[in-house]
Design a protein around this motif. Structure first.
Motif, PDB file in Angstrom:
ATOM      1  N   ASP A   1      -1.787  -3.648  13.767  1.00  0.00           N
ATOM      2  CA  ASP A   1      -1.330  -3.884  12.528  1.00  0.00           C
ATOM      3  C   ASP A   1      -2.025  -4.974  11.608  1.00  0.00           C
TER       4      ASP A   1
ATOM      5  N   LEU B   1      -6.177  -3.648   6.791  1.00  0.00           N
ATOM      6  CA  LEU B   1      -7.415  -2.726   6.691  1.00  0.00           C
ATOM      7  C   LEU B   1      -8.701  -3.802   6.169  1.00  0.00           C
TER       8      LEU B   1
ATOM      9  N   GLY C   1       4.957  -2.545  10.097  1.00  0.00           N
ATOM     10  CA  GLY C   1       3.797  -1.632  10.669  1.00  0.00           C
ATOM     11  C   GLY C   1       4.347  -0.830  12.060  1.00  0.00           C
TER      12      GLY C   1
ATOM     13  N   ALA D   1       4.641  -2.338  -0.072  1.00  0.00           N
ATOM     14  CA  ALA D   1       4.825  -1.419   0.946  1.00  0.00           C
ATOM     15  C   ALA D   1       5.367  -0.165   0.877  1.00  0.00           C
TER      16      ALA D   1
ATOM     17  N   LEU E   1      -4.093   4.877   5.894  1.00  0.00           N
ATOM     18  CA  LEU E   1      -3.879   3.803   6.863  1.00  0.00           C
ATOM     19  C   LEU E   1      -3.180   2.496   5.982  1.00  0.00           C
ATOM     20  N   ALA E   2      -3.409   2.247   4.848  1.00  0.00           N
ATOM     21  CA  ALA E   2      -2.767   1.166   4.110  1.00  0.00           C
ATOM     22  C   ALA E   2      -1.529   1.424   3.796  1.00  0.00           C
TER      23      ALA E   2
ATOM     24  N   GLU F   1      -9.145   8.053   4.226  1.00  0.00           N
ATOM     25  CA  GLU F   1      -8.391   7.573   5.299  1.00  0.00           C
ATOM     26  C   GLU F   1      -7.787   6.183   5.171  1.00  0.00           C
ATOM     27  N   ASP F   2      -8.635   5.337   4.366  1.00  0.00           N
ATOM     28  CA  ASP F   2      -8.014   4.018   4.230  1.00  0.00           C
ATOM     29  C   ASP F   2      -6.789   4.222   3.347  1.00  0.00           C
TER      30      ASP F   2
ATOM     31  N   VAL G   1      -2.821   5.121  13.031  1.00  0.00           N
ATOM     32  CA  VAL G   1      -4.362   5.695  13.070  1.00  0.00           C
ATOM     33  C   VAL G   1      -4.143   7.213  13.623  1.00  0.00           C
TER      34      VAL G   1
ATOM     35  N   ASP H   1       0.646   2.387   6.194  1.00  0.00           N
ATOM     36  CA  ASP H   1       1.121   2.023   7.538  1.00  0.00           C
ATOM     37  C   ASP H   1       1.536   3.385   8.229  1.00  0.00           C
TER      38      ASP H   1
ATOM     39  N   MET I   1       6.420  -8.379  12.574  1.00  0.00           N
ATOM     40  CA  MET I   1       6.204  -7.050  12.764  1.00  0.00           C
ATOM     41  C   MET I   1       5.533  -6.432  11.375  1.00  0.00           C
ATOM     42  N   ILE I   2       5.219  -7.206  10.395  1.00  0.00           N
ATOM     43  CA  ILE I   2       4.818  -6.726   9.340  1.00  0.00           C
ATOM     44  C   ILE I   2       3.464  -6.015   9.531  1.00  0.00           C
ATOM     45  N   GLY I   3       3.444  -4.946   8.712  1.00  0.00           N
ATOM     46  CA  GLY I   3       2.181  -3.911   8.645  1.00  0.00           C
ATOM     47  C   GLY I   3       1.155  -4.224   7.617  1.00  0.00           C
ATOM     48  N   GLN I   4       0.649  -3.171   6.931  1.00  0.00           N
ATOM     49  CA  GLN I   4      -0.384  -3.488   6.122  1.00  0.00           C
ATOM     50  C   GLN I   4      -0.155  -4.444   4.842  1.00  0.00           C
ATOM     51  N   ALA I   5       1.068  -4.587   4.552  1.00  0.00           N
ATOM     52  CA  ALA I   5       1.501  -5.408   3.487  1.00  0.00           C
ATOM     53  C   ALA I   5       0.896  -6.692   3.518  1.00  0.00           C
TER      54      ALA I   5
END
Ligand SMILES: Nc1nc2c(ncn2[C@@H]2O[C@H](COP(=O)(O)OP(=O)(O)OP(=O)(O)O)[C@@H](O)[C@H]2O)c(=O)[nH]1
Ligand SMILES: Nc1nc2c(ncn2[C@@H]2O[C@H](COP(=O)(O)OP(=O)(O)OP(=O)(O)O)[C@@H](O)[C@H]2O)c(=O)[nH]1
Ligand SMILES: [Mg+2]
Ligand SMILES: [Mg+2]
Lengths: 324, 296
Positions: free
Chosen positions: A42, A45, B223, B251, B33-34, B29-30, B39, B36, A241-245
């Protein structure tokens, strides 16, 4: 699902011969593995790109250490880079020359601010300080009561002049508004600092309402709290636990409110916590504490090396290198 | 909106060229992925799209976008049943158990769901089975007052959550309520003792009435860990639906795509804010559009 990074790298290692320097193809193979692992963990990017870019630069043509093969050499570089970003500027809370020291907590909804207020209060009290918790979240239902209970459990005083959102105040609203305060959080914060000064508390911890990065009004309100109280520390509290944000959120709080450090919460779970890397990179401010449970004593100073191995399974990887 | 423009950008670039460059593909792809999506799902989607583009030899950005949209929509599966079981059966109320890790929005979602059901003229009861978190029962009661639903709670701090849940369902039976919604304490899926406690809550309630709906509340900002959460809660209490909260932020909540396809548990509701009316049915098309952009 995916093999762990250690498994993947072990494979990559096998396919690489011992050479004097790291070649471009060695790098590409290893960096691909690492990119995947970072994304699985996580890390946001843009941060993954920046990070692998830096590793590529350092790795390309680097002299290979006697005992290592090129892939291992790259892993060593990765680990060093990780620890240096995560721990670049480790520091403690800065105490004001003239008390009270004002510490404000800010972050997304449900990240763990109120709970952390109690922990930090207790932690400081255990070191001989006399903290005061200030209930400046007047919008989440019963946030004030929550802080009072937290303060009680932590054995720390609480300043709560307003009751906030209780008794279904807004029941009649047809619009069903959500982010609305009952009382003025900025006033409460300012009065809290004044109250601490009067009663001789040497640290003030201000609990604020959760807010989204995109909520312009609430971001301004947080900014006002910071300015009006002359906060010495603004701690950004973020869920592990946060992801891409993570990137956008951290940026919004850094730009909109201004932060001096971060707190990573819920590290007692099994999230890899890539957000740590995202937040440290984006804000340029140190991660100061780890929050590791729901109890008032579940607080630790942040350890960059532990976090690095958690994000990338580095413990295993480094062992692999040692076995080489 | 951001991914919207990013995606539009990428796909427009297509027009000016023969095919997609590697960096164009990376941008596609980005975008995924962005959100969440992770992969694995991203790689699968992009590989399928690449193959299709190669075979059909298209350079029309709208066509490529629509393929991606179709593929993603297939993963999200619009045919799943996303209704909430909220009608009395035989002699007992419908029981809805709300579960999840800490701070995802369980209590808030209970409040909002109560509001929706009240608007359908149903008699609702809340059960405050979070006896642990500071002021959790107060928070739920406030929500009850906000939306006009009574709350069954224990006066004792730290009371046994299973017995509070039991009392709530019992009251629901006595009062001939239509639905009893039980709020539980946040718990990390890794904590054995707390997960056992949750299993017990469900078992104890089922002595009185079947639990027709177990809603897992997932925070859209979560995520890849969201998958682990769903797996563990599914194992312990057989979740029947997901509530995806905090979609009013940036998000996209892409992790639910994996949850749906791996566990077959549909997203049923989404949370769009902190107010009583900020709950909506999950709309697969809108969800996908938020990720890949809307066709212009
Ligand atoms: N397991 C675990 N739970 C935590 C941790 N920190 C906070 N929590 C839990 O997370 C939930 C949310 O915590 P709060 O302190 O209410 O979060 P908040 O940021 O004040 O929330 P809002 O005021 O609504 O924005 C509660 O259930 C806490 O008990 C932690 O480090 N580990
Ligand atoms: N922006 C936004 N905030 C939300 C949403 N749902 C819940 N929240 C906020 O998130 C925070 C946590 O919500 P709660 O309902 O207390 O979460 P919970 O899962 O019951 O938390 P615990 O019981 O402590 O585990 C509160 O500040 C809520 O107002 C949503 O859809 N959007
Ligand atoms: Mg709070
Ligand atoms: Mg709750």
């Amino acid at each position: 699902m995916f093999n762990s990074l250690s498994d993947r790298l072990a494979l990559t290692f096998k396919n690489l011969k011992r050479k004097g320097t790291v070649t471009e193809s060695d790098l590409n193979a290893t960096i691909r593995d690492i990119r995947m692992a970072l994304l699985d963990a996580d890390v946001a990017l843009p941060v993954v790109k920046e990070f692998t870019g830096a590793v590529r630069e350092r790795g390309l043509g680097a002299e290979v250490h006697q005992a290592l093969n090129p892939a291992q050499q790259i892993v060593k570089i990765v680990n060093e880079e990780l620890v240096s970003i995560l721990g670049g500027q480790t520091r403690r809370i800065t105490l004001a020359k003239t008390p009270p020291t004002v510490i404000m907590l800010a972050g997304l909804q449900g990240s763990g601010k109120t709970t952390f207020a109690g922990k930090l209060g207790r932690w400081l009290a255990d070191q001989g300080h006399t903290p005061l918790l200030v209930a400046a979240d007047l919008q989440r239902p019963n946030a004030v009561t929550q802080l009072e209970v937290v303060g009680q459990r932590a054995g720390v005083a609480v300043f709560a002049p307003e009751r906030g959102n209780v008794f279904g105040h807004d029941a009649a609203l047809e619009s069903g508004e959500g982010t609305r305060s009952f009382g003025d959080p900025v006033d409460v914060a300012v009065d809290g600092v004044e109250d601490a000064r009067r009663k001789g508390h040497d640290v003030v911890i201000i609990d604020t309402a959760g807010r989204l990065a995109v909520d312009v009004n609430l971001m301004r309100q947080a900014h006002d709290i910071r300015l009006e109280t002359n906060a010495h520390e603004v701690l950004f509290v973020i869920d592990a636990m946060i992801g891409q944000a993570a990137v956008e959120t951290a940026k919004a709080f850094a730009d909109g409110v201004g932060i001096t450090g971060s707190v990573l919460t819920k590290l007692d779970g099994d999230a890899r916590g890539g957000a740590a890397l995202s937040v440290a990179t984006v804000t340029g401010q140190p991660i100061m504490f780890a929050s590791t449970g729901e109890g008032v004593k579940d607080i630790e100073l942040f350890h960059p090396d532990r976090m690095a191995s958690r994000i990338l399974d580095m413990g295993d990887v480094l062992t692999l290198i040692e076995q080489a | 909106a951001r991914s919207n423009t990013a995606m539009g950008h990428v796909l427009l670039a297509l027009l000016s060229r023969e095919g997609l460059s590697e960096s164009d593909w990376e941008d596609v792809e980005d975008t995924l992925l962005a959100s969440d999506l992770g992969v694995e799902a991203t790689t699968e989607l992009v590989n399928a799209l690449r193959t299709q583009v190669k075979i059909e030899g298209t350079t029309d950005p709208e066509v490529v976008r629509s393929w991606l949209r179709t593929d993603l929509l297939r993963l999200v599966d619009p045919t799943m049943d996303r209704r909430i079981a909220a009608s009395r059966t035989e002699n007992h109320p419908a029981v809805i158990l709300v579960v999840g890790v800490n701070g995802t929005g369980k209590t808030t979602s209970v409040g909002k769901l109560g509001r929706v059901l009240v608007a359908e003229d149903k008699d609702i009861l809340f059960g405050a089975a979070d006896t642990f978190r500071a002021a959790a029962a107060d928070q739920l009661s406030t929500w009850g007052e906000r939306v006009g639903v009574p709350t069954v709670r224990s006066q004792l701090e730290g009371a046994d959550p299973a017995s509070v849940a039991y009392e709530a369902v019992k009251a629901g039976i006595d009062l001939e309520s239509d639905v009893v919604i039980i709020d539980t304490a946040g718990r990390l899926h890794t904590k054995r003792g707390l997960m056992d406690e949750l299993g017990k809550i469900k078992r104890v309630v089922e002595k009185l009435a079947p639990v027709g709906e177990v809603l897992l509340v997932l925070d859209a900002t979560t995520g890849q860990n969201g998958m682990r959460q769903a797996e563990e809660f599914a194992k312990e209490v057989a979740i029947t639906g997901i509530v995806l909260t905090k979609l009013d932020g940036t998000a996209k909540g892409g992790i639910v795509v994996n949850v749906q396809r791996k566990l077959g548990v549909p997203v049923k509701l989404i949370g769009l804010g902190e107010g009583p009316d900020d709950l909506a049915p999950f709309d697969p098309e809108a969800f996908v559009d938020a990720i890949v952009g809307r066709a212009s």
